[in-house]
Design a protein around this motif. Sequence first.
Motif, PDB file in Angstrom:
ATOM      1  N   TRP A   1       0.831  -1.210   0.000  1.00  0.00           N
ATOM      2  CA  TRP A   1       0.000   0.000   0.000  1.00  0.00           C
ATOM      3  C   TRP A   1       0.862   1.255   0.000  1.00  0.00           C
ATOM      4  CZ3 TRP A   1      -4.430   2.106  -1.029  1.00  0.00           C
ATOM      5  CH2 TRP A   1      -4.754   3.349  -0.485  1.00  0.00           C
ATOM      6  N   LEU A   2       1.881   1.271   0.814  1.00  0.00           N
ATOM      7  CA  LEU A   2       2.766   2.431   0.860  1.00  0.00           C
ATOM      8  C   LEU A   2       3.496   2.612  -0.472  1.00  0.00           C
ATOM      9  CD1 LEU A   2       4.236   2.048   4.468  1.00  0.00           C
ATOM     10  CD2 LEU A   2       2.551   3.718   3.676  1.00  0.00           C
ATOM     11  N   SER A   3       3.836   1.506  -1.109  1.00  0.00           N
ATOM     12  CA  SER A   3       4.495   1.602  -2.422  1.00  0.00           C
ATOM     13  C   SER A   3       3.554   2.177  -3.463  1.00  0.00           C
ATOM     14  CB  SER A   3       4.988   0.217  -2.853  1.00  0.00           C
ATOM     15  OG  SER A   3       5.955  -0.290  -1.960  1.00  0.00           O
ATOM     16  N   LEU A   4       2.285   1.777  -3.398  1.00  0.00           N
ATOM     17  CA  LEU A   4       1.306   2.266  -4.376  1.00  0.00           C
ATOM     18  C   LEU A   4       1.043   3.758  -4.234  1.00  0.00           C
ATOM     19  CD1 LEU A   4      -1.302  -0.662  -4.395  1.00  0.00           C
ATOM     20  CD2 LEU A   4       0.249  -0.005  -6.249  1.00  0.00           C
ATOM     21  N   VAL A   5       1.071   4.266  -3.005  1.00  0.00           N
ATOM     22  CA  VAL A   5       0.801   5.688  -2.787  1.00  0.00           C
ATOM     23  C   VAL A   5       2.062   6.538  -2.944  1.00  0.00           C
ATOM     24  CG1 VAL A   5      -1.146   5.206  -1.292  1.00  0.00           C
ATOM     25  CG2 VAL A   5       1.121   5.495  -0.285  1.00  0.00           C
ATOM     26  N   GLY A   6       3.172   5.886  -3.334  1.00  0.00           N
ATOM     27  CA  GLY A   6       4.393   6.619  -3.619  1.00  0.00           C
ATOM     28  C   GLY A   6       5.336   6.806  -2.464  1.00  0.00           C
ATOM     29  N   ASP A   7       5.059   6.172  -1.324  1.00  0.00           N
ATOM     30  CA  ASP A   7       5.961   6.283  -0.171  1.00  0.00           C
ATOM     31  C   ASP A   7       6.948   5.115  -0.219  1.00  0.00           C
ATOM     32  OD1 ASP A   7       7.275   6.743   2.164  1.00  0.00           O
ATOM     33  OD2 ASP A   7       5.503   6.564   3.466  1.00  0.00           O
TER      34      ASP A   7
END
Length: 319
Positions: A257-263
Motif C-alpha cells: 500500500w505504501l508503495s502504491l501511494v508513492g511512499d
Amino acid sequence: MALKLVIQIPCYNEAASLGATVTAIPRKIEGIDSVDILVIDDGSTDGTADVARSLNVDHVVSHRRNRGLAAAFQTGIDASLRAGADIIVNTDADNQYDASDIELLVGPILRGEADIVIGDRQVRTNFHFSSGKQILQRVGTRVVRHLAGIDVPDAVSGFRAISRDAAMQINIVSRFSYTTEMLILAGKRRLAVASVPIRTNAPMRRSRLFKSIPHFIFNTGITIVRSYALYNPLNAFLLIGGIICFAGSLPILRFLWLSLVGDNRGHIQSLVLGGVLMIVGFITLLFALIADLIGRNRQMLEMTLFKLRKIEEQMDRVE
C-alpha cells in the motif's frame, strides 16, 4: 448373559474417606447380576491399600509411586476389563457423589442408549459449589462441548459409566485429569454420550487435584489444548498456520500500500517481517498434513488394539 459391573475408585491418600465411599456403594442394582469394587491406590503413603483390603473390596491395584489421577483412571479401566466388566463406573474416593445414583448412571447403557454416561452435578443449583467454581465449571464445559462436539452439561464430572466396548477404546495419555480428554476422544470416536442428573454429598476435604484456582485453570487448559491437538491435529495446525499466515500478510499489504501511494522510503522491514511470518505459516500448514497422517496412523493402531482386546475377550470366554 450375566452382566458384571465394576465400580472403580482411584485413590491417593484416601484412608480417612475411603470407608464412607465404599460402604455407600450398592451391591445390588437392577439389571446387573454382580457388582465388584476396584480400588486403585496411586502410590498412597497413608495405608489406603490396607484400608481397602480391610473393607473387603474385590480388587486392589497399586502404583509404586504417585502417577496422577489420569494414570490411576487408566489403570482402573485396564484392571476392570481384565476383571470381566461389562460396565465400568468411575467414582471419587472422597465420597463426593451419591452412590445410590449409580443405578441412574448405568441405566442408559443397560437400555442401549449410550456408550458413556456422565453424571451431571447440576452445578448451577448445587449449594456444595462456590460461585467461583460454578463459573469455572460452566466455562470449561462450554469449551469442551465445542471441541468434542458433545452436548453434556457437566464435562468435568468424574462420576461416569462406560460400556465395555467404549472402555476398550479409551487410552488416556494426559497426566493431569482424564475427564476432558476422555470426552474429546469420545467425540472423535463418535461414541454415544449421555448425561443424567446426580446428587452430591458435602465435601469431606479440599480437592487434592489442584493447589489453587490458577493452577487448575492452567493445567486444565493445557490438557484441553493437548487433547484436541492429539485427536484433531489437522484442525489444530491449520488454525495455527492460518493465524500466522494472516499475521504475515498484514505487513506485506502495508508495504504494498505504501508503495502504491508513492511512499518508497524504507519500510523494507515490513516486507521482511511479513515474509518470515508467511514462511513460518506455510511450514506450519505442512506440519498439519504430517500431523494428520500421524494421527491417522495412531487411529489404525488404536483400532488394532481394540480388535486385539476383542479377540482376547473371545478367547477368555472359550477357556
